[in-house]
Design a protein around this motif. Structure first.
Motif, PDB file in Angstrom:
ATOM      1  N   PRO A 108       0.795  -1.234   0.000  1.00  0.00           N
ATOM      2  CA  PRO A 108       0.000   0.000   0.000  1.00  0.00           C
ATOM      3  C   PRO A 108       0.827   1.283   0.000  1.00  0.00           C
ATOM      4  CG  PRO A 108      -0.994  -1.590   1.466  1.00  0.00           C
ATOM      5  CD  PRO A 108       0.315  -2.187   1.026  1.00  0.00           C
ATOM      6  N   GLY A 109       1.980   1.266   0.640  1.00  0.00           N
ATOM      7  CA  GLY A 109       2.844   2.445   0.634  1.00  0.00           C
ATOM      8  C   GLY A 109       3.289   2.806  -0.766  1.00  0.00           C
ATOM      9  N   HIS A 110       3.635   1.782  -1.571  1.00  0.00           N
ATOM     10  CA  HIS A 110       4.018   2.018  -2.966  1.00  0.00           C
ATOM     11  C   HIS A 110       2.852   2.638  -3.748  1.00  0.00           C
ATOM     12  CE1 HIS A 110       7.194  -1.380  -2.682  1.00  0.00           C
ATOM     13  NE2 HIS A 110       7.824  -0.215  -2.712  1.00  0.00           N
ATOM     14  N   ILE A 111       1.662   2.061  -3.590  1.00  0.00           N
ATOM     15  CA  ILE A 111       0.495   2.525  -4.332  1.00  0.00           C
ATOM     16  C   ILE A 111       0.194   3.982  -4.005  1.00  0.00           C
ATOM     17  CG2 ILE A 111      -1.967   2.174  -4.759  1.00  0.00           C
ATOM     18  CD1 ILE A 111      -0.106  -0.076  -5.820  1.00  0.00           C
ATOM     19  N   TYR A 112       0.203   4.308  -2.723  1.00  0.00           N
ATOM     20  CA  TYR A 112      -0.066   5.687  -2.312  1.00  0.00           C
ATOM     21  C   TYR A 112       0.987   6.637  -2.879  1.00  0.00           C
ATOM     22  CZ  TYR A 112      -0.715   9.808   0.611  1.00  0.00           C
ATOM     23  OH  TYR A 112      -0.915  11.097   1.038  1.00  0.00           O
ATOM     24  N   THR A 113       2.252   6.240  -2.755  1.00  0.00           N
ATOM     25  CA  THR A 113       3.356   7.090  -3.213  1.00  0.00           C
ATOM     26  C   THR A 113       3.297   7.312  -4.723  1.00  0.00           C
ATOM     27  OG1 THR A 113       4.793   6.365  -1.403  1.00  0.00           O
ATOM     28  CG2 THR A 113       5.877   7.321  -3.316  1.00  0.00           C
ATOM     29  N   LEU A 114       3.033   6.247  -5.480  1.00  0.00           N
ATOM     30  CA  LEU A 114       2.983   6.381  -6.942  1.00  0.00           C
ATOM     31  C   LEU A 114       1.759   7.174  -7.387  1.00  0.00           C
ATOM     32  CD1 LEU A 114       4.223   2.850  -8.073  1.00  0.00           C
ATOM     33  CD2 LEU A 114       5.493   5.003  -8.096  1.00  0.00           C
ATOM     34  N   ASN A 115       0.642   7.017  -6.699  1.00  0.00           N
ATOM     35  CA  ASN A 115      -0.535   7.844  -7.008  1.00  0.00           C
ATOM     36  C   ASN A 115      -0.224   9.320  -6.754  1.00  0.00           C
ATOM     37  OD1 ASN A 115      -2.608   6.162  -8.012  1.00  0.00           O
ATOM     38  ND2 ASN A 115      -3.071   5.402  -5.967  1.00  0.00           N
ATOM     39  N   ALA A 116       0.462   9.595  -5.646  1.00  0.00           N
ATOM     40  CA  ALA A 116       0.834  10.977  -5.321  1.00  0.00           C
ATOM     41  C   ALA A 116       1.803  11.529  -6.354  1.00  0.00           C
ATOM     42  CB  ALA A 116       1.450  11.037  -3.923  1.00  0.00           C
ATOM     43  N   ALA A 117       2.725  10.673  -6.829  1.00  0.00           N
ATOM     44  CA  ALA A 117       3.690  11.106  -7.850  1.00  0.00           C
ATOM     45  C   ALA A 117       2.974  11.427  -9.156  1.00  0.00           C
ATOM     46  CB  ALA A 117       4.735  10.011  -8.077  1.00  0.00           C
ATOM     47  N   LYS A 118       2.011  10.598  -9.549  1.00  0.00           N
ATOM     48  CA  LYS A 118       1.279  10.812 -10.805  1.00  0.00           C
ATOM     49  C   LYS A 118       0.498  12.129 -10.763  1.00  0.00           C
ATOM     50  CE  LYS A 118      -0.374  10.082 -14.883  1.00  0.00           C
ATOM     51  NZ  LYS A 118      -0.975   8.867 -15.400  1.00  0.00           N
ATOM     52  N   GLU A 119      -0.001  12.485  -9.587  1.00  0.00           N
ATOM     53  CA  GLU A 119      -0.776  13.723  -9.454  1.00  0.00           C
ATOM     54  C   GLU A 119       0.079  14.973  -9.671  1.00  0.00           C
ATOM     55  OE1 GLU A 119      -2.738  13.640  -5.679  1.00  0.00           O
ATOM     56  OE2 GLU A 119      -3.997  11.927  -6.210  1.00  0.00           O
ATOM     57  N   LEU A 120       1.394  14.810  -9.631  1.00  0.00           N
ATOM     58  CA  LEU A 120       2.297  15.953  -9.815  1.00  0.00           C
ATOM     59  C   LEU A 120       2.468  16.347 -11.282  1.00  0.00           C
ATOM     60  CD1 LEU A 120       5.142  14.984  -7.290  1.00  0.00           C
ATOM     61  CD2 LEU A 120       3.327  16.678  -6.942  1.00  0.00           C
ATOM     62  N   GLY A 121       2.065  15.465 -12.207  1.00  0.00           N
ATOM     63  CA  GLY A 121       2.297  15.779 -13.621  1.00  0.00           C
ATOM     64  C   GLY A 121       1.380  15.016 -14.552  1.00  0.00           C
ATOM     65  N   ASP A 122       1.795  14.942 -15.820  1.00  0.00           N
ATOM     66  CA  ASP A 122       0.998  14.293 -16.859  1.00  0.00           C
ATOM     67  C   ASP A 122       1.427  12.851 -17.109  1.00  0.00           C
ATOM     68  OD1 ASP A 122      -0.422  16.754 -17.561  1.00  0.00           O
ATOM     69  OD2 ASP A 122       1.492  17.402 -18.432  1.00  0.00           O
ATOM     70  N   VAL A 123       2.722  12.595 -17.006  1.00  0.00           N
ATOM     71  CA  VAL A 123       3.276  11.270 -17.302  1.00  0.00           C
ATOM     72  C   VAL A 123       4.122  10.808 -16.123  1.00  0.00           C
ATOM     73  CG1 VAL A 123       4.741   9.916 -18.859  1.00  0.00           C
ATOM     74  CG2 VAL A 123       3.349  11.785 -19.773  1.00  0.00           C
TER      75      VAL A 123
END
Length: 205
Positions: A79-94
Motif C-alpha cells: 500500500p505504501g508504494h500505491i499511495y506514493t505512486l498515485n501521489a507522484a502521478k498527481e504531480l504531472g501528466d506522465v
C-alpha cells in the motif's frame, strides 16, 4: 488543450522512449476511432506540438508535458508504494518509474530481491497510474534521468537519496528538475518488513 490531445502527446512521449509506434497505444488510451485520432494529430501538428512524421513530439510538444520520474526496488508491491505512486502521478501528466537492477537492489536492501528486475518491471508496468516503467542503469542513475528528462523527480518517504544529491546531479547534465519528497500514510510498510514477517509466519506454522 483538450484532455484527449494531452493523452496523445503522453502516449507519443512514452513510445519515443521505447522506440515503438504510438498509434495502438493512443487508440487504447483514448478509445477514439482512427479518423478521430488522425484529425487530432493534424491539429497538434498545426500547433507545432507533433512533428510532420506524425510519430514524434516537437520540443514545444515535449515541453507541454510535465514528466514525473520515480524510482525504487519495488520487490513486493504494498500500500505504501500505491499511495506514493498515485501521489507522484498527481504531480504531472506522465509518470515514469525506474526499478533498480538486481545488483543495485542487493546493495540497497542488503539482500537478494524475491523477483528479478524484469519481473519487477512487469509488476510496476501493470499499475494503472504508471505510464512507463524502465530498468535503471547500474553505473550512473543520471543516465536514465537524462534519457527521461523529467521536470519533477519524486522521492518516496523511505528513499535514502538526498534532495541535494539529485538536484546537483541534474544540474551537471543540464537538467532543471524539481525534487518532490512524497509522504506515505503507512510509514511502517516496506518490502523488507513484509518479507521478514511473512518468513516468520511460515516458520511459525
Amino acid at each position: 488543450m483538450e484532455k484527449s490531445e494531452k493523452v496523445i502527446l503522453s502516449a507519443m512521449y512514452v513510445c519515443q522512449i521505447l522506440g515503438k509506434e504510438s498509434f495502438d497505444l493512443i487508440k487504447e488510451k483514448t478509445m477514439l476511432s482512427d479518423d478521430e485520432i488522425n484529425s487530432k494529430i493534424d491539429v497538434l501538428i498545426k500547433n507545432q506540438l507533433i512533428n510532420k512524421d506524425r510519430k514524434t513530439l516537437t520540443e514545444i510538444g515535449r515541453d507541454s508535458l510535465k514528466i514525473v520520474l520515480a524510482g525504487g526496488v519495488f520487490d513486493i508491491i504494498h500500500p505504501g508504494h500505491i499511495y506514493t505512486l498515485n501521489a507522484a502521478k498527481e504531480l504531472g501528466d506522465v509518470l515514469v518509474v525506474v526499478v533498480a537492477t538486481d545488483n543495485t537492489a542487493v546493495k540497497m536492501k542488503k539482500r537478494k530481491p524475491l523477483h528479478t528486475q524484469e519481473q519487477r518491471q512487469e509488476l510496476v508496468n501493470s499499475l494503472s497510474m504508471v505510464d512507463l516503467c524502465l530498468i535503471g542503469q547500474e553505473d550512473d542513475i543520471f543516465k536514465t534521468v537524462n534519457h527521461v528528462k523529467p521536470q519533477i523527480i519524486a522521492l518516496g518517504y523511505d528513499q535514502v537519496h538526498q534532495e541535494h544529491f539529485i538536484t546537483e546531479g541534474c544540474k551537471k547534465i543540464g537538467l532543471d528538475a524539481k525534487v518532490a519528497r512524497l509522504q506515505s500514510p503507512i510509514p511502517e510498510s516496506s518490502s523488507s518488513k513484509i518479507q521478514k514477517e511473512y518468513g516468520e509466519s511460515i516458520h511459525g506454522i
